[in-house]
Each structure stands twice: as structure tokens, then as C-alpha cells.
Design a protein around this motif. Sequence first.
Motif, PDB file in Angstrom:
ATOM      1  N   VAL A   1      55.561  76.870  46.643  1.00 23.23           N
ATOM      2  CA  VAL A   1      55.826  76.120  45.534  1.00 23.23           C
ATOM      3  C   VAL A   1      57.263  75.857  45.493  1.00 23.23           C
ATOM      4  O   VAL A   1      57.768  74.675  45.217  1.00 23.23           O
ATOM      5  CB  VAL A   1      55.399  76.835  44.096  1.00 23.23           C
ATOM      6  N   ALA A   2      58.224  76.763  45.582  1.00 26.26           N
ATOM      7  CA  ALA A   2      59.599  76.839  45.972  1.00 26.26           C
ATOM      8  C   ALA A   2      59.970  75.793  46.761  1.00 26.26           C
ATOM      9  O   ALA A   2      60.947  74.764  46.732  1.00 26.26           O
ATOM     10  CB  ALA A   2      60.476  77.704  46.222  1.00 26.26           C
ATOM     11  N   ALA A   3      59.416  75.589  48.139  1.00 30.51           N
ATOM     12  CA  ALA A   3      59.675  74.639  49.228  1.00 30.51           C
ATOM     13  C   ALA A   3      59.304  73.274  48.658  1.00 30.51           C
ATOM     14  O   ALA A   3      60.078  72.317  49.133  1.00 30.51           O
ATOM     15  CB  ALA A   3      58.983  75.093  50.442  1.00 30.51           C
ATOM     16  N   VAL A   4      58.077  72.996  48.142  1.00 27.69           N
ATOM     17  CA  VAL A   4      57.756  71.802  47.677  1.00 27.69           C
ATOM     18  C   VAL A   4      58.711  71.252  46.703  1.00 27.69           C
ATOM     19  O   VAL A   4      59.165  70.023  46.674  1.00 27.69           O
ATOM     20  CB  VAL A   4      56.269  71.823  46.842  1.00 27.69           C
TER      21      VAL A   4
ATOM     22  N   GLY B   1      65.127  66.639  47.136  1.00 25.14           N
ATOM     23  CA  GLY B   1      66.042  66.131  48.122  1.00 25.14           C
ATOM     24  C   GLY B   1      66.899  67.123  49.012  1.00 25.14           C
ATOM     25  O   GLY B   1      67.705  66.914  49.625  1.00 25.14           O
ATOM     26  N   SER B   2      66.755  68.480  48.681  1.00 25.56           N
ATOM     27  CA  SER B   2      67.436  69.494  49.297  1.00 25.56           C
ATOM     28  C   SER B   2      66.799  69.903  50.603  1.00 25.56           C
ATOM     29  O   SER B   2      65.416  70.170  50.717  1.00 25.56           O
ATOM     30  CB  SER B   2      67.506  70.718  48.520  1.00 25.56           C
ATOM     31  N   TRP B   3      67.727  70.287  51.448  1.00 24.89           N
ATOM     32  CA  TRP B   3      67.048  70.968  52.808  1.00 24.89           C
ATOM     33  C   TRP B   3      67.020  72.414  52.627  1.00 24.89           C
ATOM     34  O   TRP B   3      66.570  73.105  53.689  1.00 24.89           O
ATOM     35  CB  TRP B   3      67.970  70.606  53.949  1.00 24.89           C
ATOM     36  N   LEU B   4      67.304  73.054  51.487  1.00 24.14           N
ATOM     37  CA  LEU B   4      67.006  74.429  51.355  1.00 24.14           C
ATOM     38  C   LEU B   4      65.661  74.711  51.496  1.00 24.14           C
ATOM     39  O   LEU B   4      65.285  76.093  51.612  1.00 24.14           O
ATOM     40  CB  LEU B   4      67.678  74.831  50.054  1.00 24.14           C
ATOM     41  N   GLY B   5      64.613  73.754  51.274  1.00 25.76           N
ATOM     42  CA  GLY B   5      63.525  73.926  51.630  1.00 25.76           C
ATOM     43  C   GLY B   5      62.899  74.612  52.869  1.00 25.76           C
ATOM     44  O   GLY B   5      61.910  75.333  53.005  1.00 25.76           O
ATOM     45  N   ILE B   6      63.750  74.537  53.774  1.00 22.30           N
ATOM     46  CA  ILE B   6      63.504  75.084  55.105  1.00 22.30           C
ATOM     47  C   ILE B   6      63.472  76.415  55.038  1.00 22.30           C
ATOM     48  O   ILE B   6      62.804  77.330  55.876  1.00 22.30           O
ATOM     49  CB  ILE B   6      64.549  74.482  56.184  1.00 22.30           C
ATOM     50  N   VAL B   7      64.569  76.891  54.187  1.00 21.53           N
ATOM     51  CA  VAL B   7      64.391  78.570  54.229  1.00 21.53           C
ATOM     52  C   VAL B   7      63.223  78.973  53.620  1.00 21.53           C
ATOM     53  O   VAL B   7      62.734  80.095  53.828  1.00 21.53           O
ATOM     54  CB  VAL B   7      65.756  78.883  53.379  1.00 21.53           C
ATOM     55  N   TRP B   8      62.784  78.274  52.342  1.00 20.46           N
ATOM     56  CA  TRP B   8      61.362  78.703  51.794  1.00 20.46           C
ATOM     57  C   TRP B   8      60.088  78.761  52.763  1.00 20.46           C
ATOM     58  O   TRP B   8      59.324  79.638  52.575  1.00 20.46           O
ATOM     59  CB  TRP B   8      61.320  77.689  50.412  1.00 20.46           C
TER      60      TRP B   8
ATOM     61  N   GLY C   1      56.376  81.838  56.003  1.00 25.54           N
ATOM     62  CA  GLY C   1      55.836  82.217  57.324  1.00 25.54           C
ATOM     63  C   GLY C   1      55.818  83.578  57.585  1.00 25.54           C
ATOM     64  O   GLY C   1      54.954  84.397  58.038  1.00 25.54           O
ATOM     65  N   VAL C   2      57.170  84.217  57.150  1.00 23.59           N
ATOM     66  CA  VAL C   2      57.257  85.778  57.341  1.00 23.59           C
ATOM     67  C   VAL C   2      56.361  86.605  56.349  1.00 23.59           C
ATOM     68  O   VAL C   2      55.837  87.407  56.802  1.00 23.59           O
ATOM     69  CB  VAL C   2      58.673  86.001  57.002  1.00 23.59           C
ATOM     70  N   SER C   3      56.511  86.076  55.026  1.00 22.64           N
ATOM     71  CA  SER C   3      55.419  86.731  54.086  1.00 22.64           C
ATOM     72  C   SER C   3      53.972  86.510  54.410  1.00 22.64           C
ATOM     73  O   SER C   3      52.981  87.420  54.353  1.00 22.64           O
ATOM     74  CB  SER C   3      55.533  86.271  52.678  1.00 22.64           C
ATOM     75  N   SER C   4      53.609  85.396  55.032  1.00 24.55           N
ATOM     76  CA  SER C   4      52.033  85.216  55.337  1.00 24.55           C
ATOM     77  C   SER C   4      51.629  86.257  56.599  1.00 24.55           C
ATOM     78  O   SER C   4      50.619  86.842  56.723  1.00 24.55           O
ATOM     79  CB  SER C   4      51.852  83.916  55.839  1.00 24.55           C
ATOM     80  N   ASN C   5      52.611  86.497  57.613  1.00 29.03           N
ATOM     81  CA  ASN C   5      52.627  87.315  58.685  1.00 29.03           C
ATOM     82  C   ASN C   5      52.397  88.721  58.097  1.00 29.03           C
ATOM     83  O   ASN C   5      51.334  89.675  58.379  1.00 29.03           O
ATOM     84  CB  ASN C   5      53.573  87.317  59.752  1.00 29.03           C
TER      85      ASN C   5
END
Length: 63
Positions: free
Chosen positions: A17-20, A26-33, A38-42
Motif C-alpha cells: 500500500v505504501a509503495a502504491v 510521484g515519489s521514487w521512495l516507493g522503491i524502498v517499499w 520482498g524481504v517481508s514476503s521471504n
Amino acid sequence: MPRLALYAIAVCVLAAVAAVVSFAQGSWLGIVWILLLGVSSNIAWYYVRKAKNDRAAKESGQG
């Protein structure tokens, strides 16, 4: 399902949700999300598989 797996799944949903929202603004901070997603799903996948393997080992040890 193990409690840690449920927490990790909750983090997955919140990170998605935070990434969306971040990308929509318009922020590229979504890449961090996305990386956190990915880490939390693993982590969730690991704990689900660990519980399944522990259950199978317990059943085969008793039988």
C-alpha cells in the motif's frame, strides 16, 4: 499459521500500500517499499515452510 508469518504478511500488505501511494504521488521512495515487501514476503514464506516441516517431522517421529 505461525504468529511471525502473520506479522510478516501484515508488513507485506502495508508495504504494498505504501509503495502504491508513494508511486502515485510521484515519489521514487516507493522503491524502498518494494524492497521491504520482498524481504517481508521471504520472511513469511520461511516461517510458513518451517512450521510445515516441523509439523511433518513431528508426525513422522511419532509414527
